[in-house]
Design a protein around this motif. Structure first.
Motif, PDB file in Angstrom:
ATOM      1  N   UNK A   1       0.897  -1.223   0.089  1.00 39.67           N
ATOM      2  CA  UNK A   1       0.080   0.079   0.032  1.00 39.67           C
ATOM      3  C   UNK A   1       0.754   1.405  -0.204  1.00 39.67           C
ATOM      4  N   UNK A   2       0.527   2.041  -0.716  1.00 36.09           N
ATOM      5  CA  UNK A   2       1.059   3.376  -0.822  1.00 36.09           C
ATOM      6  C   UNK A   2       0.166   4.477  -1.070  1.00 36.09           C
ATOM      7  N   UNK A   3       0.341   5.746  -0.686  1.00 32.34           N
ATOM      8  CA  UNK A   3      -0.528   6.954  -0.775  1.00 32.34           C
ATOM      9  C   UNK A   3      -0.268   7.639  -1.961  1.00 32.34           C
ATOM     10  N   UNK A   4      -1.028   7.858  -2.539  1.00 31.62           N
ATOM     11  CA  UNK A   4      -1.244   8.756  -3.944  1.00 31.62           C
ATOM     12  C   UNK A   4      -2.089   9.583  -4.051  1.00 31.62           C
ATOM     13  N   UNK A   5      -2.002  10.675  -4.941  1.00 33.47           N
ATOM     14  CA  UNK A   5      -2.990  11.574  -5.470  1.00 33.47           C
ATOM     15  C   UNK A   5      -3.627  10.987  -6.620  1.00 33.47           C
ATOM     16  N   UNK A   6      -4.879  10.730  -6.508  1.00 29.10           N
ATOM     17  CA  UNK A   6      -5.525   9.803  -7.670  1.00 29.10           C
ATOM     18  C   UNK A   6      -6.768  10.696  -8.231  1.00 29.10           C
ATOM     19  N   UNK A   7      -6.788  10.815  -9.686  1.00 30.43           N
ATOM     20  CA  UNK A   7      -7.970  11.492 -10.397  1.00 30.43           C
ATOM     21  C   UNK A   7      -9.073  11.099  -9.830  1.00 30.43           C
ATOM     22  N   UNK A   8     -10.176  11.809  -9.238  1.00 29.33           N
ATOM     23  CA  UNK A   8     -11.470  11.428  -9.063  1.00 29.33           C
ATOM     24  C   UNK A   8     -12.302  10.627 -10.254  1.00 29.33           C
ATOM     25  N   UNK A   9     -11.921  11.181 -11.451  1.00 34.49           N
ATOM     26  CA  UNK A   9     -12.888  10.616 -12.574  1.00 34.49           C
ATOM     27  C   UNK A   9     -12.278   9.099 -12.847  1.00 34.49           C
ATOM     28  N   UNK A  10     -11.195   8.773 -12.313  1.00 39.21           N
ATOM     29  CA  UNK A  10     -10.861   7.275 -12.349  1.00 39.21           C
ATOM     30  C   UNK A  10     -11.045   6.259 -11.270  1.00 39.21           C
TER      31      UNK A  10
ATOM     32  N   UNK B   1     -13.352  19.233  -6.482  1.00 40.79           N
ATOM     33  CA  UNK B   1     -11.868  18.652  -6.698  1.00 40.79           C
ATOM     34  C   UNK B   1     -11.774  17.859  -7.904  1.00 40.79           C
ATOM     35  N   UNK B   2     -10.364  17.555  -8.303  1.00 39.37           N
ATOM     36  CA  UNK B   2     -10.207  16.924  -9.727  1.00 39.37           C
ATOM     37  C   UNK B   2      -9.334  15.501  -9.117  1.00 39.37           C
ATOM     38  N   UNK B   3      -8.795  15.643  -7.802  1.00 39.40           N
ATOM     39  CA  UNK B   3      -7.898  14.416  -7.442  1.00 39.40           C
ATOM     40  C   UNK B   3      -8.315  14.555  -5.814  1.00 39.40           C
ATOM     41  N   UNK B   4      -7.787  13.346  -5.373  1.00 37.54           N
ATOM     42  CA  UNK B   4      -8.053  13.144  -4.086  1.00 37.54           C
ATOM     43  C   UNK B   4      -6.849  12.129  -3.314  1.00 37.54           C
ATOM     44  N   UNK B   5      -6.311  12.584  -2.296  1.00 33.38           N
ATOM     45  CA  UNK B   5      -5.189  11.454  -1.751  1.00 33.38           C
ATOM     46  C   UNK B   5      -5.952  10.149  -1.454  1.00 33.38           C
ATOM     47  N   UNK B   6      -5.143   9.205  -1.824  1.00 34.49           N
ATOM     48  CA  UNK B   6      -5.511   7.750  -1.456  1.00 34.49           C
ATOM     49  C   UNK B   6      -4.633   6.755  -1.307  1.00 34.49           C
ATOM     50  N   UNK B   7      -5.182   5.737  -0.331  1.00 29.51           N
ATOM     51  CA  UNK B   7      -4.096   4.586  -0.022  1.00 29.51           C
ATOM     52  C   UNK B   7      -4.528   3.602  -1.259  1.00 29.51           C
ATOM     53  N   UNK B   8      -3.472   3.353  -1.986  1.00 25.62           N
ATOM     54  CA  UNK B   8      -3.475   2.248  -3.097  1.00 25.62           C
ATOM     55  C   UNK B   8      -3.227   1.187  -2.896  1.00 25.62           C
ATOM     56  N   UNK B   9      -3.975   0.235  -2.943  1.00 25.27           N
ATOM     57  CA  UNK B   9      -3.888  -1.258  -2.651  1.00 25.27           C
ATOM     58  C   UNK B   9      -3.253  -2.147  -4.019  1.00 25.27           C
ATOM     59  N   UNK B  10      -2.672  -3.124  -3.977  1.00 19.94           N
ATOM     60  CA  UNK B  10      -2.377  -3.769  -5.114  1.00 19.94           C
ATOM     61  C   UNK B  10      -3.828  -4.744  -5.223  1.00 19.94           C
ATOM     62  N   UNK B  11      -3.924  -5.292  -6.485  1.00 21.46           N
ATOM     63  CA  UNK B  11      -5.074  -6.306  -6.643  1.00 21.46           C
ATOM     64  C   UNK B  11      -4.896  -7.569  -6.020  1.00 21.46           C
ATOM     65  N   UNK B  12      -6.167  -8.007  -5.391  1.00 19.12           N
ATOM     66  CA  UNK B  12      -6.262  -9.053  -4.716  1.00 19.12           C
ATOM     67  C   UNK B  12      -6.148  -8.912  -3.560  1.00 19.12           C
TER      68      UNK B  12
ATOM     69  N   UNK C   1      -5.773  -0.483  -7.280  1.00 13.23           N
ATOM     70  CA  UNK C   1      -5.516  -0.378  -8.731  1.00 13.23           C
ATOM     71  C   UNK C   1      -5.813  -1.327  -9.556  1.00 13.23           C
ATOM     72  N   UNK C   2      -6.627  -0.892 -10.504  1.00 22.49           N
ATOM     73  CA  UNK C   2      -7.021  -1.902 -11.529  1.00 22.49           C
ATOM     74  C   UNK C   2      -6.124  -1.989 -12.838  1.00 22.49           C
ATOM     75  N   UNK C   3      -6.345  -3.010 -13.336  1.00 22.98           N
ATOM     76  CA  UNK C   3      -5.523  -3.220 -14.689  1.00 22.98           C
ATOM     77  C   UNK C   3      -5.797  -2.517 -15.614  1.00 22.98           C
ATOM     78  N   UNK C   4      -6.780  -1.884 -15.761  1.00 21.19           N
ATOM     79  CA  UNK C   4      -7.069  -0.636 -16.917  1.00 21.19           C
ATOM     80  C   UNK C   4      -6.871   0.762 -16.648  1.00 21.19           C
ATOM     81  N   UNK C   5      -6.030   1.006 -15.393  1.00 14.97           N
ATOM     82  CA  UNK C   5      -5.673   2.347 -15.255  1.00 14.97           C
ATOM     83  C   UNK C   5      -6.397   3.049 -14.277  1.00 14.97           C
ATOM     84  N   UNK C   6      -7.684   2.389 -13.808  1.00 23.83           N
ATOM     85  CA  UNK C   6      -8.831   2.880 -13.046  1.00 23.83           C
ATOM     86  C   UNK C   6      -8.631   2.308 -11.765  1.00 23.83           C
ATOM     87  N   UNK C   7      -9.510   2.911 -11.009  1.00 23.10           N
ATOM     88  CA  UNK C   7      -9.304   2.299  -9.301  1.00 23.10           C
ATOM     89  C   UNK C   7     -10.602   2.021  -8.688  1.00 23.10           C
TER      90      UNK C   7
END
Length: 107
Positions: free
Chosen positions: A1-10, A70-81, A47-53
């Motif tokens: 898991x890591x924190x990233x800024x993620x586009x809300x539209x994704x 807002x266009x982005x939001x901070x998120x904890x990003x987990x790997x698939x599975x 995170x999904x394979x198609x670049x979305x979340x």
């Protein structure tokens, strides 16, 4: 898991949406708080394979960010599975506020 800024539209929310009411006074209050103080706790996404979340938790924070345009939001990003989406969402919702009987049954 890591924190990233993620586009809300994704961010997809389909499998996480346990609450019947999405836009209420609480969302408005949360948006006001975020506008004043910033986001105190990032949302969780997978995170999904198609670049979305896929949203794992933090629907109300996401809705508040959308309300603030807002266009982005901070998120904890987990790997698939990692953790199942509905289970993580249920835990988050039960800790935050009581769910209606129907919401609990649906979950």
């Amino acid at each position: 898991m890591r924190i990233r800024i993620v586009p809300i539209t994704k961010i997809h929310t389909e499998a996480q949406n346990l609450r019947e009411i999405q836009e209420d006074e609480g969302i408005i209050e949360l948006a006001t708080s975020i506008a004043r103080q910033g986001l105190l706790q990032p949302i969780g996404v997978r995170e999904l394979e198609d670049g979305f979340y896929q949203l794992l938790w933090g629907l109300r924070r996401l809705l508040a960010h959308k309300r603030l345009d807002r266009e982005t939001i901070p998120a904890h990003v987990y790997e698939p599975g990692e953790d199942p989406v509905k289970a993580v969402a249920l835990v988050e919702n039960l800790q935050r506020a009581p769910m209606t009987l129907r919401e609990e049954v649906d979950a």
